[in-house]
Scaffold this active site. Structure first.
Site, mmCIF file in Angstrom:
data_model
loop_
_atom_site.group_PDB
_atom_site.id
_atom_site.type_symbol
_atom_site.label_atom_id
_atom_site.label_comp_id
_atom_site.label_asym_id
_atom_site.label_seq_id
_atom_site.Cartn_x
_atom_site.Cartn_y
_atom_site.Cartn_z
ATOM 1 N NE ARG A 81 -2.883 0.476 3.376
ATOM 2 C CZ ARG A 81 -2.300 1.025 4.447
ATOM 3 N NH1 ARG A 81 -1.855 2.265 4.417
ATOM 4 N NH2 ARG A 81 -2.161 0.326 5.543
ATOM 5 C CE1 TYR A 134 -13.997 10.804 -17.350
ATOM 6 C CE2 TYR A 134 -13.912 10.824 -14.966
ATOM 7 C CZ TYR A 134 -14.118 10.154 -16.146
ATOM 8 O OH TYR A 134 -14.465 8.825 -16.116
ATOM 9 C CG ASP A 218 -7.333 15.362 -16.182
ATOM 10 O OD1 ASP A 218 -6.639 14.749 -17.003
ATOM 11 O OD2 ASP A 218 -8.391 14.907 -15.708
ATOM 12 C CE LYS A 243 -10.363 7.321 -19.562
ATOM 13 N NZ LYS A 243 -10.695 8.650 -19.040
HETATM 14 C C1 LIG Z 1 -11.112 9.088 -17.797
HETATM 15 C C2 LIG Z 1 -10.723 10.392 -17.286
HETATM 16 C C3 LIG Z 1 -10.570 10.608 -15.914
HETATM 17 C C4 LIG Z 1 -10.869 9.555 -14.883
HETATM 18 O O1 LIG Z 1 -9.993 8.462 -14.979
HETATM 19 P P1 LIG Z 1 -10.357 6.988 -14.475
HETATM 20 O O2 LIG Z 1 -9.104 6.238 -14.771
HETATM 21 O O3 LIG Z 1 -11.541 6.530 -15.251
HETATM 22 O O4 LIG Z 1 -10.660 7.094 -13.021
HETATM 23 C C5 LIG Z 1 -10.158 11.862 -15.508
HETATM 24 N N1 LIG Z 1 -9.912 12.851 -16.391
HETATM 25 C C6 LIG Z 1 -10.053 12.675 -17.702
HETATM 26 C C7 LIG Z 1 -9.770 13.815 -18.630
HETATM 27 C C8 LIG Z 1 -10.464 11.447 -18.214
HETATM 28 O O5 LIG Z 1 -10.634 11.285 -19.523
#
Ligand SMILES: *Cc1c(COP(=O)(O)O)cnc(C)c1O
Length: 429
Positions: A81, A134, A218, A243
């Site tokens: 962890r 998001y 992000d 992604k």
């Molecule tokens: C998918 C996504 C998230 C969240 O990510 P997860 O891995 O699904 O928790 C956050 N920001 C953006 C821009 C995303 O496309």
């Protein structure tokens, strides 16, 4: 942890500097610590033995910040962890792309976002953020953080410096601005936020409130290849590694990168919230990183063909593709300064409304009808009723999310095959 010999952290040969794509196959891993195995094994273990009780004590002192690190002392492995070899090596490799000092991986992008925000925001603080963000992030800042006394002020992506400054001024009236949170390009419209403006706003706040809020970006949509926010004034970069970095639509993971000064605070929060990733996911992501540049480059090239096909199609009204920005558009200068390519996720609007968009989506044969993006396969979805369905209808329109909007994540198939599929599906519109 028995740290790899220094030669496994070499970033150059003589004066020749090695690129991230080269280092993805070896950096931070010493085969001699794993029976000569060329690839890093999966360290599928929850806990690690200490050689001596004294060593265990020293490891805990560092992990809990009870004393400063001694020169050349490395934090030891304790419990998965807190840390694990697969995740540590992955974090070092991930950091190379953004030229970050340190990195952390999480069990999801949302875990990365939530853990990071909770590390820097306290009751009475304000988060100033771009819009749209998001869906999960939107829910967090609108519905969850307020329960802990954290207020929010939003500004529209694609708007000018005045909007950022206005949001910051409004934020100041509500409390101490702790974080400026940015998603650029914005999902699904690809509107850009000028990171330099955010950095300037943070500097202004450092003077007016005596505390510089962290600029947190992000970078899921263009990073790490096509946008490196740390070069443009950001303090921390966040990823949904689900992604592009994971890239095969088969893992859920997140990342946070930046200076060790900030990362150490997030690391401490991650240990307690338990939002770290796991060894197997770490291993899969290391495998993904070896082909990251190939995949993102191929998808980026394909996306241009697809975007051009759509722009010329009589049933398509508008294509929100960064490669189509006019040079007299104020966004163009921002694009040129902070992005290296238009990437491969964009949206387009067909003539008509939801019914027309649905007819197109229902006819697709090759492109999968699914949310998410950045995988090897092309995906299409309907933001208005899917990813952004919890945004109220009038706000959707303000944000450019019209009923006829379709989002497309172009994969690494042959571009003409993707175009053939879109062409036959558009006949239904
Ligand atoms: C998918 C996504 C998230 C969240 O990510 P997860 O891995 O699904 O928790 C956050 N920001 C953006 C821009 C995303 O496309």
């Amino acid at each position: 942890m028995r740290k790899p010999r220094k030669s496994y952290r070499h970033r150059s040969i003589g004066r020749h500097h090695l690129r991230p794509e080269t280092l993805m196959m070896s950096y931070g891993y010493d085969p001699r610590l794993s029976e000569g195995s060329v690839k890093c094994p999966i360290f599928q273990t929850s806990t690690f033995t200490f050689k001596t009780a004294e060593e265990g004590k020293a490891f805990f002192e560092l992990a809990y910040g009870l004393r400063e690190k001694r020169p050349a002392e490395d934090p030891g492995l304790i419990y998965s962890r807190l840390n694990n070899p697969d995740l540590e090596i992955l974090e070092e490799r991930l950091a190379l792309w953004d030229k970050a000092e340190s990195g952390l991986v999480f069990c999801s992008g949302m875990a990365a976002i939530a853990t990071t925000l909770l590390s820097f925001l306290s009751p009475g603080d304000v988060i100033v953020h771009s819009e749209p963000v998001y869906g999960g992030t939107e829910f967090l800042v609108h519905n969850i953080l307020p329960r802990f006394g954290i207020k929010r002020v939003g500004f529209l992506a694609g708007s000018d410096a005045k909007a950022v400054d206005g949001a910051v001024r409004e934020g100041r009236k509500l409390g101490r601005v702790g974080v400026i949170f940015v998603e650029t390009p914005a999902n699904p419209t690809n509107d850009l936020v000028d990171l330099r403006q955010c950095d300037l706003a943070a500097e202004g706040l450092a003077r007016s409130q005596g505390h510089r809020p962290l600029v947190v970006v992000d970078n899921t949509f263009l990073g790490p290849l096509w946008q490196q926010p740390l070069d443009h004034g950001a303090d921390l970069v966040l990823y949904s590694l689900t992604k592009y970095v994971g890239g095969h639509s088969d893992v859920i993971a997140g990342g946070c990168l930046g200076a060790e000064e900030h990362i150490s605070a997030v690391r401490g929060m991650r240990t307690i919230l338990g939002t770290i990733s796991d060894p197997h996911t770490g291993w899969l992501l290391m495998r993904s990183l070896e082909t990251l540049k190939l995949r993102m480059t191929s998808a980026m090239k394909n996306a241009r063909y697809v975007a051009e096909f759509l722009a010329d199609h009589p049933k398509v009204d508008k294509v929100h593709y960064l490669g189509f920005l006019d040079d007299d558009d104020p966004q163009f200068e921002v694009y040129r300064r902070q992005c290296l390519s238009p990437g491969s996720t964009f949206s387009f609007q067909v003539f008509g409304g939801e019914a027309e968009a649905f007819r197109l989506l229902n006819r697709l044969k090759l492109v999968k009808l699914a949310v998410s993006l950045g995988g090897t396969e092309s995906l299409a979805e309907h933001p208005g009723s899917m990813t952004h369905s919890d945004v109220p209808p009038d706000e959707q329109i303000t944000l450019g999310i019209t009923p006829a909007l379709v989002r497309l994540s172009v994969g690494i198939e042959h571009p003409e095959d993707v175009i053939a599929d879109l062409e036959q599906a558009l006949k239904a519109v």
